[in-house]
Scaffold this motif. Structure first.
Motif, PDB file in Angstrom:
ATOM      1  N   GLN A  54     -64.821  94.868 -77.851  1.00 15.53           N
ATOM      2  CA  GLN A  54     -64.499  96.136 -78.501  1.00 15.53           C
ATOM      3  C   GLN A  54     -64.950  96.211 -79.960  1.00 15.53           C
ATOM      4  O   GLN A  54     -64.584  97.135 -80.676  1.00 15.53           O
ATOM      5  CB  GLN A  54     -63.006  96.469 -78.388  1.00 15.53           C
ATOM      6  N   SER A  74     -70.914  99.832 -74.598  1.00  8.90           N
ATOM      7  CA  SER A  74     -70.407 101.066 -73.999  1.00  8.90           C
ATOM      8  C   SER A  74     -70.845 102.302 -74.760  1.00  8.90           C
ATOM      9  O   SER A  74     -71.007 102.283 -75.975  1.00  8.90           O
ATOM     10  CB  SER A  74     -68.878 101.029 -73.943  1.00  8.90           C
ATOM     11  N   GLY A  75     -71.027 103.375 -73.986  1.00  3.64           N
ATOM     12  CA  GLY A  75     -71.277 104.687 -74.549  1.00  3.64           C
ATOM     13  C   GLY A  75     -72.648 104.885 -75.160  1.00  3.64           C
ATOM     14  O   GLY A  75     -73.488 104.000 -75.177  1.00  3.64           O
ATOM     15  N   GLU A 103     -77.143 105.616 -68.130  1.00  2.00           N
ATOM     16  CA  GLU A 103     -76.196 104.533 -67.907  1.00  2.00           C
ATOM     17  C   GLU A 103     -76.669 103.222 -68.517  1.00  2.00           C
ATOM     18  O   GLU A 103     -75.874 102.395 -68.934  1.00  2.00           O
ATOM     19  CB  GLU A 103     -76.016 104.318 -66.389  1.00  2.00           C
ATOM     20  N   THR A 143     -70.529  99.647 -79.135  1.00  2.00           N
ATOM     21  CA  THR A 143     -69.327  98.838 -78.970  1.00  2.00           C
ATOM     22  C   THR A 143     -69.504  97.848 -77.838  1.00  2.00           C
ATOM     23  O   THR A 143     -69.926  98.218 -76.740  1.00  2.00           O
ATOM     24  CB  THR A 143     -68.109  99.745 -78.689  1.00  2.00           C
ATOM     25  N   SER A 178     -68.497  95.978 -74.812  1.00  2.00           N
ATOM     26  CA  SER A 178     -67.517  96.347 -73.787  1.00  2.00           C
ATOM     27  C   SER A 178     -67.364  95.327 -72.676  1.00  2.00           C
ATOM     28  O   SER A 178     -66.559  95.520 -71.776  1.00  2.00           O
ATOM     29  CB  SER A 178     -67.894  97.693 -73.168  1.00  2.00           C
TER      30      SER A 178
END
Length: 135
Positions: free
Chosen positions: A18, A51-52, A77, A107, A109
């Motif tokens: 994170q 992520s993201g 993705e 981030t 993940s």
């Protein structure tokens, strides 16, 4: 990737789950850039374990920030792309000695090793606009 303990960019870095990690992609241009009427240029960044969409995305050429309306960001993705349909009309001076820089944060993940593979797609024939090569 930026190593948070030193603040230096390198090929790898330590991060915890994170944690936001900073990335920098740097591309160069061909010595015959002036022979092109239009110059396609795209960074493709494939990420695993992050992520993201990229956060705090900034594109610059020789230190001058490029207006985001001059390029397109495509996300998927597996990563994202920053695409210039014509780098020569991006609103900042561009020459054969220019460096194109994409900076962003993502981030972490996934536990384990996150991988990041980037490559550049570029015009490779001044006589054929549709001809592209990759690094």
């Amino acid at each position: 990737m930026k190593e948070d303990s030193t603040g230096e960019y390198g090929d790898d870095a330590d991060a915890t789950l994170q944690q936001s990690v900073d990335f920098r992609l740097v591309g160069t241009l061909p010595s015959n850039l002036s022979s092109y009427e239009k110059y396609f240029y795209a960074f493709h960044d494939e990420v695993n374990g992050l992520s993201g969409a990229p956060a705090a995305l900034c594109v610059s050429i020789d230190g001058a920030t490029v207006d985001p309306s001059k390029y397109v960001v495509n996300t998927s993705e597996n990563g994202f792309s920053v695409v210039f349909a014509d780098l020569l009309s991006c609103g900042v001076p561009v020459s054969a000695s220019s460096s194109v820089v994409v900076e962003y944060s993502a981030t972490l993940s996934a536990v384990g090793i996150a991988t990041n593979v980037a490559y550049v797609e570029y015009s490779n024939n001044p006589m054929n606009e549709g001809s592209h090569g990759t690094t």
